[in-house]
Scaffold this motif. Structure first.
Motif, PDB file in Angstrom:
ATOM      1  N   GLN A 254       0.821  -1.213   0.000  1.00  0.00           N
ATOM      2  CA  GLN A 254       0.000   0.000   0.000  1.00  0.00           C
ATOM      3  C   GLN A 254       0.858   1.267   0.000  1.00  0.00           C
ATOM      4  OE1 GLN A 254      -0.780  -2.341   2.734  1.00  0.00           O
ATOM      5  NE2 GLN A 254      -1.908  -3.477   1.162  1.00  0.00           N
ATOM      6  N   VAL A 255       2.057   1.180   0.577  1.00  0.00           N
ATOM      7  CA  VAL A 255       2.984   2.314   0.460  1.00  0.00           C
ATOM      8  C   VAL A 255       3.296   2.525  -1.027  1.00  0.00           C
ATOM      9  CG1 VAL A 255       5.252   3.227   1.042  1.00  0.00           C
ATOM     10  CG2 VAL A 255       4.003   1.853   2.727  1.00  0.00           C
ATOM     11  N   PHE A 256       3.597   1.409  -1.708  1.00  0.00           N
ATOM     12  CA  PHE A 256       3.895   1.481  -3.147  1.00  0.00           C
ATOM     13  C   PHE A 256       2.715   2.081  -3.903  1.00  0.00           C
ATOM     14  CE2 PHE A 256       6.073   0.337  -6.991  1.00  0.00           C
ATOM     15  CZ  PHE A 256       5.059   0.072  -7.901  1.00  0.00           C
ATOM     16  N   GLN A 257       1.497   1.621  -3.606  1.00  0.00           N
ATOM     17  CA  GLN A 257       0.322   2.104  -4.329  1.00  0.00           C
ATOM     18  C   GLN A 257       0.086   3.600  -4.106  1.00  0.00           C
ATOM     19  OE1 GLN A 257      -3.113  -0.332  -3.443  1.00  0.00           O
ATOM     20  NE2 GLN A 257      -2.292  -2.103  -4.561  1.00  0.00           N
ATOM     21  N   HIS A 258       0.258   4.072  -2.858  1.00  0.00           N
ATOM     22  CA  HIS A 258       0.086   5.505  -2.591  1.00  0.00           C
ATOM     23  C   HIS A 258       1.100   6.333  -3.395  1.00  0.00           C
ATOM     24  CE1 HIS A 258      -2.818   6.569   0.666  1.00  0.00           C
ATOM     25  NE2 HIS A 258      -2.751   5.281   0.935  1.00  0.00           N
ATOM     26  N   ILE A 259       2.347   5.877  -3.453  1.00  0.00           N
ATOM     27  CA  ILE A 259       3.375   6.620  -4.188  1.00  0.00           C
ATOM     28  C   ILE A 259       3.098   6.539  -5.693  1.00  0.00           C
ATOM     29  CG2 ILE A 259       5.851   6.748  -4.715  1.00  0.00           C
ATOM     30  CD1 ILE A 259       6.280   5.652  -1.797  1.00  0.00           C
ATOM     31  N   LEU A 260       2.681   5.378  -6.165  1.00  0.00           N
ATOM     32  CA  LEU A 260       2.309   5.229  -7.580  1.00  0.00           C
ATOM     33  C   LEU A 260       1.200   6.219  -7.944  1.00  0.00           C
ATOM     34  CD1 LEU A 260       2.803   3.332 -10.116  1.00  0.00           C
ATOM     35  CD2 LEU A 260       0.793   2.050  -9.313  1.00  0.00           C
ATOM     36  N   CYS A 261       0.300   6.471  -6.990  1.00  0.00           N
ATOM     37  CA  CYS A 261      -0.806   7.412  -7.219  1.00  0.00           C
ATOM     38  C   CYS A 261      -0.374   8.872  -7.077  1.00  0.00           C
ATOM     39  CB  CYS A 261      -1.951   7.116  -6.248  1.00  0.00           C
ATOM     40  SG  CYS A 261      -2.836   5.599  -6.661  1.00  0.00           S
ATOM     41  N   GLY A 262       0.885   9.108  -6.651  1.00  0.00           N
ATOM     42  CA  GLY A 262       1.408  10.467  -6.623  1.00  0.00           C
ATOM     43  C   GLY A 262       1.931  10.948  -5.283  1.00  0.00           C
ATOM     44  N   ALA A 263       1.838  10.143  -4.240  1.00  0.00           N
ATOM     45  CA  ALA A 263       2.257  10.608  -2.909  1.00  0.00           C
ATOM     46  C   ALA A 263       3.766  10.815  -2.843  1.00  0.00           C
ATOM     47  CB  ALA A 263       1.820   9.607  -1.842  1.00  0.00           C
ATOM     48  N   SER A 264       4.186  11.912  -2.176  1.00  0.00           N
ATOM     49  CA  SER A 264       5.604  12.165  -1.920  1.00  0.00           C
ATOM     50  C   SER A 264       6.052  11.498  -0.633  1.00  0.00           C
ATOM     51  CB  SER A 264       5.843  13.671  -1.821  1.00  0.00           C
ATOM     52  OG  SER A 264       5.652  14.289  -3.083  1.00  0.00           O
ATOM     53  N   ALA A 265       5.107  11.284   0.289  1.00  0.00           N
ATOM     54  CA  ALA A 265       5.363  10.587   1.548  1.00  0.00           C
ATOM     55  C   ALA A 265       4.029  10.003   1.984  1.00  0.00           C
ATOM     56  CB  ALA A 265       5.912  11.552   2.602  1.00  0.00           C
ATOM     57  N   VAL A 266       4.066   9.115   2.976  1.00  0.00           N
ATOM     58  CA  VAL A 266       2.819   8.490   3.427  1.00  0.00           C
ATOM     59  C   VAL A 266       2.785   8.401   4.945  1.00  0.00           C
ATOM     60  CG1 VAL A 266       2.560   7.116   1.310  1.00  0.00           C
ATOM     61  CG2 VAL A 266       3.708   6.117   3.305  1.00  0.00           C
ATOM     62  N   GLN A 267       1.586   8.431   5.493  1.00  0.00           N
ATOM     63  CA  GLN A 267       1.368   8.344   6.932  1.00  0.00           C
ATOM     64  C   GLN A 267       0.579   7.072   7.244  1.00  0.00           C
ATOM     65  OE1 GLN A 267      -0.817  11.888   7.869  1.00  0.00           O
ATOM     66  NE2 GLN A 267       0.952  13.262   7.658  1.00  0.00           N
ATOM     67  N   VAL A 268       0.853   6.516   8.410  1.00  0.00           N
ATOM     68  CA  VAL A 268       0.171   5.302   8.853  1.00  0.00           C
ATOM     69  C   VAL A 268      -0.485   5.547  10.209  1.00  0.00           C
ATOM     70  CG1 VAL A 268       0.403   2.818   9.281  1.00  0.00           C
ATOM     71  CG2 VAL A 268       1.951   3.946   7.671  1.00  0.00           C
ATOM     72  N   GLY A 269      -1.774   5.225  10.324  1.00  0.00           N
ATOM     73  CA  GLY A 269      -2.511   5.423  11.571  1.00  0.00           C
ATOM     74  C   GLY A 269      -2.890   4.101  12.216  1.00  0.00           C
ATOM     75  N   THR A 270      -3.987   3.511  11.746  1.00  0.00           N
ATOM     76  CA  THR A 270      -4.523   2.293  12.360  1.00  0.00           C
ATOM     77  C   THR A 270      -3.467   1.209  12.547  1.00  0.00           C
ATOM     78  OG1 THR A 270      -6.733   2.739  11.463  1.00  0.00           O
ATOM     79  CG2 THR A 270      -6.224   0.451  12.073  1.00  0.00           C
ATOM     80  N   ARG A 271      -2.744   0.893  11.487  1.00  0.00           N
ATOM     81  CA  ARG A 271      -1.769  -0.212  11.559  1.00  0.00           C
ATOM     82  C   ARG A 271      -0.668   0.102  12.574  1.00  0.00           C
ATOM     83  NH1 ARG A 271      -2.788  -4.268  12.180  1.00  0.00           N
ATOM     84  NH2 ARG A 271      -0.954  -5.422  12.791  1.00  0.00           N
TER      85      ARG A 271
END
Ligand code: HRO
Length: 309
Positions: A254-271
């Motif tokens: 899902q990190v890969f998918q968020h970046i593929l969709c354009g994200a420069s960085a990603v945040q994780v909450g629930t997990r």
């Protein structure tokens, strides 16, 4: 395999960090994220005065994610101001989440943070769904435009916003048109929890959390498609801004998918809430494995390169 990234001119050794609200209310928690393999850290959304938040139970894990109605529990902005004043900015970027109960409170807090003259990155929370009686700015376009106009006029430093999920194309377009008016609004964090869901326990025939008749923000696996849609749509509509992805991240995929969709960085909450700070080590390893399998050397090799049909 290089998984580093930048938000503005600030380098992150990993693109993954905590979502505001998780592992970030206490300085001990912020330090745990800082000492983990997270690439940055963000503080719990703060208000002018300290808040206890909503009655407990106010968070529950569910089979596919979580539900929360925390109610903005935090130590008040001065606590996070002190942390930001003494923070070592050569380590990893520090984001400060601001969620005032009024525009005046937001302006007062933002001014205090910018007067520190530190490279902290303000993330203005437009999307808290859990303060009874406080409709979230992100769903009132006129109020959001008014607030951002005042904030942009008052802010000399770059800032970002934490956005609710949008679901209607016309809403994406209206929101993007507003954000594109503000040059120093440099990043959009998509998404906050999907507001006011309801999770029910069949055996007890009861809700899982006490506030608001059991209604709360939904996070986790449930929200991934909505998170990706918001990341990719704002990536397309706001080319002069960076997108920080949040929602549904539990593995490197899902990190890969968020970046593929354009994200420069990603945040994780629930997990992160469920697994703890070792999560970041795992996500970094899993992202590297995917990149190696696909022959990518760095995040720019695939960022925003989602194929359409
Ligand atoms: O209830 C909360 O504290 C909360 N919970 C969320 O899921 N998002 C937010 O922005 C906030 Cl401020």
């Amino acid at each position: 395999t290089d998984i580093s990234t930048h938000i503005l001119d600030q380098r992150m050794r990993s693109p993954v960090y905590n979502a505001s609200g998780v592992m970030c209310r206490e300085t001990t928690e912020l330090e745990a994220v800082r000492h983990s393999d997270a690439g940055a850290l963000v503080s719990k959304s703060c208000t002018l005065e300290a808040r206890d938040g909503n009655p407990e139970p106010r968070y529950a894990a569910t089979p596919f994610g979580s539900i929360n109605s925390m109610g903005l529990p935090n130590h008040g902005y001065r606590y996070y101001l002190d942390y930001a004043a003494h923070y070592d900015y050569t380590d990893k970027p520090l984001f400060i989440s601001i969620s005032g109960l009024s525009l005046a409170d937001n302006l007062h807090m933002l001014d205090a943070f910018q007067r520190l003259k530190r490279p902290l990155l303000p993330e203005v929370n437009l999307s808290c769904p859990n303060v009874p009686g406080k409709p979230q700015l992100g769903y009132s376009f006129d109020d959001m435009a008014t607030a951002l106009t005042a904030i942009h006029a008052a802010m000399d430093i770059p800032f970002g916003v934490k956005l609710p999920p949008y679901f209607d194309i016309s809403h994406f377009e209206m929101a993007a048109e507003i954000f594109n008016r503000f040059e120093r609004l440099k990043f959009l964090t998509c998404i906050n929890s999907i507001g006011n869901g309801l999770v029910v326990d069949t055996d007890s025939e009861t809700v899982l959390i006490k506030p608001k008749n059991g209604l709360g923000g939904i996070g986790g696996d449930y929200v991934l498609p909505t998170a990706l849609a918001n990341v990719n749509t704002f990536y397309r509509l706001c080319p002069d801004k960076q997108i920080i992805g949040c929602g549904g991240i539990g593995a490197g995929e899902q990190v890969f998918q968020h970046i593929l969709c354009g994200a420069s960085a990603v945040q994780v909450g629930t997990r992160l809430w469920e697994e703890g700070a070792g999560l970041f080590t795992r996500l970094n390893q899993e992202l590297v494995a995917i990149m190696q399998r696909k022959g990518y050397q760095c995040l720019a090799d695939f960022r925003g390169k989602l194929c359409t049909l």
